[in-house]
Write a protein that holds these residues in place. Structure first.
Motif, mmCIF file in Angstrom:
data_model
loop_
_atom_site.group_PDB
_atom_site.id
_atom_site.type_symbol
_atom_site.label_atom_id
_atom_site.label_comp_id
_atom_site.label_asym_id
_atom_site.label_seq_id
_atom_site.Cartn_x
_atom_site.Cartn_y
_atom_site.Cartn_z
ATOM 1 N N ASP A 28 0.806 -1.206 0.000
ATOM 2 C CA ASP A 28 0.000 0.000 0.000
ATOM 3 C C ASP A 28 0.840 1.257 0.000
ATOM 4 O O ASP A 28 0.306 2.360 -0.030
ATOM 5 N N TRP A 64 -7.538 7.834 2.563
ATOM 6 C CA TRP A 64 -8.198 6.541 2.695
ATOM 7 C C TRP A 64 -8.431 6.189 4.164
ATOM 8 O O TRP A 64 -9.418 5.553 4.519
ATOM 9 N N GLU A 73 -12.071 4.945 5.820
ATOM 10 C CA GLU A 73 -12.262 3.621 6.412
ATOM 11 C C GLU A 73 -13.077 3.677 7.702
ATOM 12 O O GLU A 73 -13.688 2.679 8.098
ATOM 13 N N THR A 96 -16.759 -0.582 1.445
ATOM 14 C CA THR A 96 -15.369 -0.687 1.920
ATOM 15 C C THR A 96 -14.788 -2.056 1.584
ATOM 16 O O THR A 96 -13.647 -2.171 1.126
ATOM 17 N N ALA A 97 -15.591 -3.110 1.785
ATOM 18 C CA ALA A 97 -15.127 -4.450 1.436
ATOM 19 C C ALA A 97 -14.929 -4.588 -0.071
ATOM 20 O O ALA A 97 -13.976 -5.227 -0.536
ATOM 21 N N VAL A 145 -14.081 -2.226 -2.160
ATOM 22 C CA VAL A 145 -12.860 -1.510 -2.535
ATOM 23 C C VAL A 145 -11.623 -2.344 -2.204
ATOM 24 O O VAL A 145 -10.673 -2.433 -2.992
ATOM 25 N N LYS A 146 -11.622 -2.984 -1.036
ATOM 26 C CA LYS A 146 -10.461 -3.793 -0.654
ATOM 27 C C LYS A 146 -10.301 -5.019 -1.538
ATOM 28 O O LYS A 146 -9.187 -5.538 -1.696
ATOM 29 N N ASP A 147 -11.415 -5.508 -2.132
ATOM 30 C CA ASP A 147 -11.348 -6.702 -2.979
ATOM 31 C C ASP A 147 -10.999 -6.391 -4.427
ATOM 32 O O ASP A 147 -10.781 -7.316 -5.218
ATOM 33 N N PRO A 164 -3.272 3.546 -1.316
ATOM 34 C CA PRO A 164 -4.410 4.093 -0.563
ATOM 35 C C PRO A 164 -5.161 5.172 -1.334
ATOM 36 O O PRO A 164 -6.374 5.318 -1.179
ATOM 37 N N ARG A 173 -7.659 3.489 -3.545
ATOM 38 C CA ARG A 173 -8.794 2.956 -2.789
ATOM 39 C C ARG A 173 -9.756 4.071 -2.381
ATOM 40 O O ARG A 173 -10.975 3.892 -2.404
ATOM 41 N N TRP A 224 -13.669 4.404 -3.408
ATOM 42 C CA TRP A 224 -14.703 4.523 -2.364
ATOM 43 C C TRP A 224 -15.661 5.674 -2.688
ATOM 44 O O TRP A 224 -16.879 5.543 -2.538
#
Length: 468
Positions: A9, A130, A134, A147-148, A150-152, A159, A162, A166
């Motif tokens: 990151d 970011w 979060e 949020t999940a 974006v992380k996937d 960051p 991401r 978001w």
């Protein structure tokens, strides 16, 4: 906002500096951004003061931060209003290629980055919005889904990417205003990420969150799997909001000249910033080219080392085969001494161990060569991306120069119009003076006529009395 980004990151120092240089905006200059109806007006801070007595110094950090917050709030108002009006006129679902929508996300990114504390790392300070975003999933459970998501997403490595994803997903859900209000209401959590006088910690942040409610009437659809959100350069395009002197109605000549001069000053200031950015990018490209040359030389040295090790391995193989053949002959003939056989076995074992060591070193060198070739490819891709960004900035610099010439021409035209109006005003004053003199003469004549009428009336009355 590069191909040489490591698999983590943390952005590289080169990418972070280039992105930070490209994202220089007008609120960092000595200008005040204000609104005139639906348009953007610019004025130098040296010409205005917030309070009559005492005047604040322009070097005061609190004053500069307050001016930046006001500029960002006004830009957010213009961006949101323009986006809503254009989207309603368009009458269809918006995508990521829609220019007003892109500018809205750029403005929102600058608002979220204002006053952001930098986290110290071994690569320097890292600023990312970011972290605050979060926190929304803890305040609003519905935000946990985006949020999940974006992380996937597999293509996001930084960051910043991401955070951009978001914002887009929250706008698609039509809950961006709700999430921002929930975040701004918890200033105790935001104080970990923002300075006390940042936009998100002041009243301007709440105003922008309220303005975001209007975006619920917009339908947007984004496909972020193929979009590169990590390396985008977020620069606000002020030309979309600049006031055009030919489109205004009922404004006086002095007001037009002031507006044109303000815009001309802004274009010159932005021109200087873009020139500095182009020079910085050119210097970074030169540094990358030097690094590329150095890596090429190191790769050539490694190749020579690998060739040497391969030759040595071939020699060891030949020696081992020769020793094995000699051992076989000794075994067949059985004429060699037992001590010589033992020595030959020891020598064979040593040669075999040496061969294994050489093979291991060869494998290590081959792995290093593959890593260096991969690094070379990633570096070449990064250089190409920086050159593309440099070309785009140069194109924008040319466009701004053309706009500067156009504004200069408009200024000359306005000066000629003012001179004509001044001549017309002098003529009108002369005609007014003449008409005033004529009116006085008429009033005097009227008085004389009234006196004559009174005299004739009295004379007529006397004649009537004499007749009776």
């Amino acid at each position: 906002m590069s191909a040489l980004t490591p698999q983590s990151d943390m952005p590289t120092p080169t990418t972070d500096k280039i992105t930070q240089a490209a994202m220089e905006t007008i609120y960092l200059c000595k200008f005040r951004v204000s609104m005139d109806g639906e348009w953007l007006c610019l004025r130098e801070l040296d010409d205005i003061s917030l309070t009559p007595d005492p005047e604040p110094t322009h070097e005061d950090p609190n004053y500069l931060m307050a001016n930046e917050r006001m500029n960002l709030m006004n830009m957010a108002k213009l961006s949101i209003k323009g986006l809503i009006e254009s989207a309603l006129n368009l009458g269809r679902t918006l995508d990521s290629d829609y220019a007003p929508l892109q500018q809205f996300f750029v403005v929102m990114e600058h608002c979220l980055k204002h006053g952001l504390k930098g986290k110290k790392t071994f690569l320097g300070q890292n600023k990312s919005f970011w972290g605050p975003l979060e926190l929304v999933e803890k305040l609003v459970p519905e935000a946990a889904e985006i949020t999940a998501s974006v992380k996937d997403l597999p293509g996001l490595k930084t960051p910043v990417g991401r955070g951009r994803a978001w914002l887009r997903l929250a706008l698609m859900q039509k809950k961006l205003s709700e999430y921002m209000k929930a975040l701004i209401n918890r200033k105790d959590l935001l104080s970990e990420f923002y300075e006390p006088n940042a936009l998100m910690m002041e009243e301007e942040g709440a105003i922008i969150a309220g303005l975001l409610v209007g975006l619920n009437v917009i339908d947007a659809n984004f496909c972020m799997k193929g979009e590169d959100l990590d390396s985008q350069v977020g620069v606000i395009d002020f030309s979309m909001y600049l006031k055009d002197g030919n489109s205004t109605k009922g404004s006086e000549g002095d007001g037009q000249i002031t507006a044109i001069l303000d815009q001309k000053n802004y274009v010159e200031e932005l021109n200087r910033h873009l020139s500095a950015t182009v020079n910085n990018l050119q210097a970074k490209v030169d540094a990358l080219e030097k690094s590329n040359t150095k890596l090429t030389e190191e790769l050539a040295v490694a190749n020579n080392r690998i060739i040497t090790l391969q030759e040595e391995m071939e020699r060891v193989k030949e020696e081992s085969s020769y020793i094995l053949e000699s051992n076989r002959k000794v075994t067949k003939d059985r004429t060699a001494d037992g001590h010589a056989l033992t020595e030959a076995r020891k020598q064979l074992k040593e040669e075999t161990q040496l061969r294994l060591d050489v093979e291991k070193e060869l494998e290590v060198q081959i792995g290093m060569r593959q890593e260096m070739e991969l690094a070379m490819k990633m570096l070449e891709k990064d250089v190409c991306e920086k050159q593309d960004a440099l070309v785009a900035l140069r194109q924008q610099l040319d466009d701004l120069r053309a706009l500067k010439h156009e504004l200069s021409f408009k200024l000359q035209s306005s000066d000629m119009g003012v001179k004509q109006k001044s001549e017309l005003n002098s003529r009108l004053e002369e005609k007014t003076n003449q008409m005033a003199a004529t009116i006085k003469q008429l009033e005097q004549s009227e008085k004389d006529l009234v006196k004559q009428a009174k005299t004739l009336s009295s004379a007529a009355n006397k004649l009537i009395q004499k007749h009776h």
